[in-house]
Design a protein around this motif. Structure first.
Motif, PDB file in Angstrom:
ATOM      1  N   ASP A   1      -3.535   7.723  -7.727  1.00 56.41           N
ATOM      2  CA  ASP A   1      -2.457   8.210  -6.857  1.00 56.41           C
ATOM      3  C   ASP A   1      -2.939   9.211  -5.822  1.00 56.41           C
ATOM      4  OD1 ASP A   1      -0.019   6.850  -8.011  1.00 56.41           O
ATOM      5  OD2 ASP A   1      -0.800   7.830  -9.801  1.00 56.41           O
ATOM      6  N   PHE A   2      -4.123   8.972  -5.285  1.00 57.34           N
ATOM      7  CA  PHE A   2      -4.652   9.795  -4.199  1.00 57.34           C
ATOM      8  C   PHE A   2      -3.730   9.658  -2.988  1.00 57.34           C
ATOM      9  CE2 PHE A   2      -7.612  10.443  -0.568  1.00 57.34           C
ATOM     10  CZ  PHE A   2      -8.139  11.677  -0.908  1.00 57.34           C
ATOM     11  N   GLY A   3      -3.228  10.807  -2.478  1.00 56.62           N
ATOM     12  CA  GLY A   3      -2.305  10.783  -1.342  1.00 56.62           C
ATOM     13  C   GLY A   3      -0.855  10.920  -1.734  1.00 56.62           C
ATOM     14  N   ILE A   4      -0.592  11.171  -3.035  1.00 54.81           N
ATOM     15  CA  ILE A   4       0.793  11.375  -3.469  1.00 54.81           C
ATOM     16  C   ILE A   4       1.399  12.595  -2.786  1.00 54.81           C
ATOM     17  CG2 ILE A   4       0.231  12.805  -5.480  1.00 54.81           C
ATOM     18  CD1 ILE A   4       2.884  10.028  -5.427  1.00 54.81           C
ATOM     19  N   ALA A   5       0.550  13.562  -2.368  1.00 58.32           N
ATOM     20  CA  ALA A   5       0.999  14.744  -1.628  1.00 58.32           C
ATOM     21  C   ALA A   5      -0.058  15.098  -0.603  1.00 58.32           C
ATOM     22  CB  ALA A   5       1.228  15.922  -2.579  1.00 58.32           C
TER      23      ALA A   5
ATOM     24  N   ALA B   1      -0.687  13.644   9.100  1.00 59.83           N
ATOM     25  CA  ALA B   1      -1.425  13.121   7.953  1.00 59.83           C
ATOM     26  C   ALA B   1      -0.468  12.295   7.112  1.00 59.83           C
ATOM     27  CB  ALA B   1      -2.021  14.254   7.127  1.00 59.83           C
ATOM     28  N   ILE B   2      -0.923  11.121   6.690  1.00 62.93           N
ATOM     29  CA  ILE B   2      -0.049  10.182   5.981  1.00 62.93           C
ATOM     30  C   ILE B   2      -0.745   9.718   4.708  1.00 62.93           C
ATOM     31  CG2 ILE B   2       1.158   7.973   6.108  1.00 62.93           C
ATOM     32  CD1 ILE B   2       1.088   8.342   9.214  1.00 62.93           C
ATOM     33  N   GLY B   3      -0.074   9.938   3.576  1.00 60.44           N
ATOM     34  CA  GLY B   3      -0.583   9.448   2.310  1.00 60.44           C
ATOM     35  C   GLY B   3      -0.184   8.007   2.085  1.00 60.44           C
ATOM     36  N   GLN B   4      -1.087   7.265   1.446  1.00 58.43           N
ATOM     37  CA  GLN B   4      -0.860   5.846   1.181  1.00 58.43           C
ATOM     38  C   GLN B   4      -1.235   5.584  -0.271  1.00 58.43           C
ATOM     39  OE1 GLN B   4      -1.951   2.745   4.175  1.00 58.43           O
ATOM     40  NE2 GLN B   4      -3.398   2.060   2.612  1.00 58.43           N
ATOM     41  N   ARG B   5      -0.293   5.878  -1.150  1.00 59.96           N
ATOM     42  CA  ARG B   5      -0.519   5.692  -2.586  1.00 59.96           C
ATOM     43  C   ARG B   5      -0.448   4.213  -2.915  1.00 59.96           C
ATOM     44  NH1 ARG B   5       2.840   4.464  -6.374  1.00 59.96           N
ATOM     45  NH2 ARG B   5       4.639   4.753  -4.990  1.00 59.96           N
ATOM     46  N   SER B   6      -1.495   3.691  -3.509  1.00 57.09           N
ATOM     47  CA  SER B   6      -1.564   2.268  -3.797  1.00 57.09           C
ATOM     48  C   SER B   6      -0.790   1.928  -5.064  1.00 57.09           C
ATOM     49  CB  SER B   6      -3.021   1.829  -3.963  1.00 57.09           C
ATOM     50  OG  SER B   6      -3.102   0.510  -4.457  1.00 57.09           O
ATOM     51  N   SER B   7      -0.172   0.745  -5.094  1.00 53.65           N
ATOM     52  CA  SER B   7       0.503   0.276  -6.294  1.00 53.65           C
ATOM     53  C   SER B   7      -0.476   0.113  -7.453  1.00 53.65           C
ATOM     54  CB  SER B   7       1.196  -1.064  -6.019  1.00 53.65           C
ATOM     55  OG  SER B   7       2.179  -0.917  -5.031  1.00 53.65           O
ATOM     56  N   ALA B   8      -1.759  -0.084  -7.132  1.00 51.81           N
ATOM     57  CA  ALA B   8      -2.777  -0.253  -8.164  1.00 51.81           C
ATOM     58  C   ALA B   8      -3.255   1.076  -8.728  1.00 51.81           C
ATOM     59  CB  ALA B   8      -3.958  -1.030  -7.595  1.00 51.81           C
ATOM     60  N   GLY B   9      -2.770   2.200  -8.162  1.00 49.59           N
ATOM     61  CA  GLY B   9      -3.116   3.514  -8.696  1.00 49.59           C
ATOM     62  C   GLY B   9      -4.154   4.267  -7.901  1.00 49.59           C
TER      63      GLY B   9
ATOM     64  N   THR C   1       0.815  -1.230   0.000  1.00 52.30           N
ATOM     65  CA  THR C   1       0.000   0.000   0.000  1.00 52.30           C
ATOM     66  C   THR C   1       0.840   1.267   0.000  1.00 52.30           C
ATOM     67  OG1 THR C   1      -0.140  -0.059   2.419  1.00 52.30           O
ATOM     68  CG2 THR C   1      -1.934  -1.104   1.178  1.00 52.30           C
ATOM     69  N   HIS C   2       2.140   1.186   0.156  1.00 49.18           N
ATOM     70  CA  HIS C   2       3.023   2.355   0.166  1.00 49.18           C
ATOM     71  C   HIS C   2       2.569   3.383   1.197  1.00 49.18           C
ATOM     72  CE1 HIS C   2       5.420   1.123  -3.299  1.00 49.18           C
ATOM     73  NE2 HIS C   2       4.297   0.744  -3.863  1.00 49.18           N
ATOM     74  N   PHE C   3       2.225   2.930   2.380  1.00 52.96           N
ATOM     75  CA  PHE C   3       1.888   3.815   3.490  1.00 52.96           C
ATOM     76  C   PHE C   3       3.099   4.695   3.795  1.00 52.96           C
ATOM     77  CE2 PHE C   3       1.576   4.669   8.074  1.00 52.96           C
ATOM     78  CZ  PHE C   3       0.243   5.015   8.230  1.00 52.96           C
ATOM     79  N   GLY C   4       2.919   6.020   3.741  1.00 51.62           N
ATOM     80  CA  GLY C   4       4.038   6.936   3.936  1.00 51.62           C
ATOM     81  C   GLY C   4       4.538   7.530   2.636  1.00 51.62           C
ATOM     82  N   SER C   5       3.735   7.432   1.574  1.00 52.05           N
ATOM     83  CA  SER C   5       4.114   8.085   0.318  1.00 52.05           C
ATOM     84  C   SER C   5       4.298   9.578   0.509  1.00 52.05           C
ATOM     85  CB  SER C   5       3.029   7.851  -0.743  1.00 52.05           C
ATOM     86  OG  SER C   5       2.838   6.484  -0.978  1.00 52.05           O
TER      87      SER C   5
END
Length: 411
Positions: free
Chosen positions: A196-200, A159-167, A143-147
């Motif tokens: 890429d919701f949560g990339i920033a 606040a922590i973004g978690q950009r998924s590998s699935a997009g 899940t890339h928690f901490g993107s």
């Protein structure tokens, strides 16, 4: 933009900006400060008071990641506590960083921890050492928690973004209560976003307003930014989502001012990757564009790959890491009440793929700038700059006084 495989060397720049008297011309002056050690850095973060600097290098050969923290003491930058090093290959420690306003609370993300599940650890600086603050926050597998990561001014909301590998992607917010991190409101996963919701992410100073970028990097769709306000233990949408054009990567960089009424957004692939930056202010329950759109001067300039905003929202710094054949630049803009005025000079990187401006950070009052600088040709060095307003020259006796106007130079 940064190539997918990075073996280059880096430099970091830190500078001052001073507010002059009314009528002063916004001309940049550079001055270097000394730093006590050389280090690599791809992400930089200044505290709001300008006294702490965190810098990370997470694309080393093993991709473990290293984070250095410095404190400015009597005008000298010295190491603040230990150097943080990733314990395992592929951890990407420091892929995102955040500091509290006083610089004494530090959030370090490593979105490759535990096979891309990711983790964020928060520390407090006390008696010259960093001590862990509460439990380590972790994501689920792949899940890339901490993107991305952001802290409130007091360091008690993260606040922590978690950009998924699935997009897709989600954003999680926690508050520090009774010695631990407690979830604050619901997990945010915006169906309006196209990837890429949560990339920033960016928080207001109080931690009750949150901006989330979704740049649709892999999907090639329309990027978006959503802003939320916290009330009654729930995150509520604040205005309609802001959207960019197809394939422009709108939402790659997002920054709220301290009070949360102004947001700036980077769209680095706009118009043949010239890049663009948009500023909006929340008026009458809607986000209204503030001034004209700022655009890059040349193809592949990637203006807006990184942005930051002063506390009052009137000073803006923008990374353009592809400018000058990827030497890169950092541009400074000042809001004059109706439009953004670019200061006279740009801070520029060394010739030859240095990607200066790939990460930028600005202190609250707009008196210090930090920017990473990737350089394949030179040994790793640290540069510091001062940037000051130059007072307008007084009119000669008998001359008609005119308002001072800035002189502009092509970056």
């Amino acid at each position: 933009m940064i190539p997918s495989v990075i073996t280059d060397q880096l430099e970091v720049a830190v500078g001052y900006i001073g507010h002059g008297d009314t009528g002063a011309a916004p001309t940049l002056r550079h001055r270097r400060e000394q730093m006590s050690k050389h280090f690599f850095a791809e992400v930089v973060c200044l505290s709001a008071n300008g006294q702490f600097l965190a810098a990370s290098h997470f694309r080393d050969a093993a991709k473990r990641g290293v984070v250095n923290v410095f404190q400015c003491v009597a005008g000298r930058w010295i190491p603040a506590g230990k150097t943080f090093e990733g314990a395992l290959p592929g951890l990407y420690l420091g892929n995102a960083l955040a500091l509290s306003a006083d610089g004494r609370t530090l959030a370090i993300a490593g979105d490759g921890d535990k096979k891309t599940s990711g983790a964020v650890t928060i520390y407090v600086f006390h008696n010259g050492c960093w001590h862990r603050k509460g439990r380590i926050l972790r994501g689920r597998a792949a899940t890339h928690f901490g993107s991305s990561v952001a802290l409130s001014a007091d360091g008690d909301v993260v606040a922590i973004g978690q950009r998924s590998s699935a997009g897709g992607g989600t954003v999680h917010v926690f508050r520090y209560l009774a010695g631990n991190w407690v979830r604050m409101g619901q997990c945010l996963d915006d169906a309006v976003a196209e990837g890429d919701f949560g990339i920033a992410v960016s928080l207001s100073g109080a931690g009750d307003l949150l901006a989330i970028g979704a740049n649709s990097f892999n999907a090639g769709r329309r990027g978006s930014v959503s802003i939320f306000g916290y009330a009654d233990q729930i995150w509520h949408r604040r205005g309609e989502p802001l959207k960019g054009g197809f394939g422009e990567h709108f939402g790659t960089a997002v920054k709220l001012c301290a009070r949360g009424e102004t947001v700036v957004i980077g769209s680095p692939s706009f118009n043949d990757r010239r890049g663009a930056v948009y500023a909006y202010r929340f008026l009458c329950n809607a986000w209204v564009q503030l001034g004209t759109t700022l655009t890059g001067d040349h193809p592949d300039a990637y203006l807006g790959n990184a942005v930051d905003l002063s506390e009052d929202g009137t000073m803006l710094i923008v990374g353009s890491d592809g400018l000058r054949n990827a030497s890169g630049a950092v541009l400074v803009y000042l809001f004059d009440g109706s439009n953004w005025i670019r200061a006279s000079d740009a801070l520029t990187g060394a010739e030859g793929n240095s990607y200066f401006g790939l990460s930028v950070s600005l202190s609250a009052a707009g008196r210090r700038i930090a920017s990473a600088n990737l350089n394949v040709l030179n040994a790793s060095v640290v540069h510091h700059f001062t940037v000051e307003y130059v007072p307008a020259q007084p009119p000669q006796v008998g001359a008609v006084a005119r308002p001072a106007t800035p002189s502009f130079a092509s970056p």
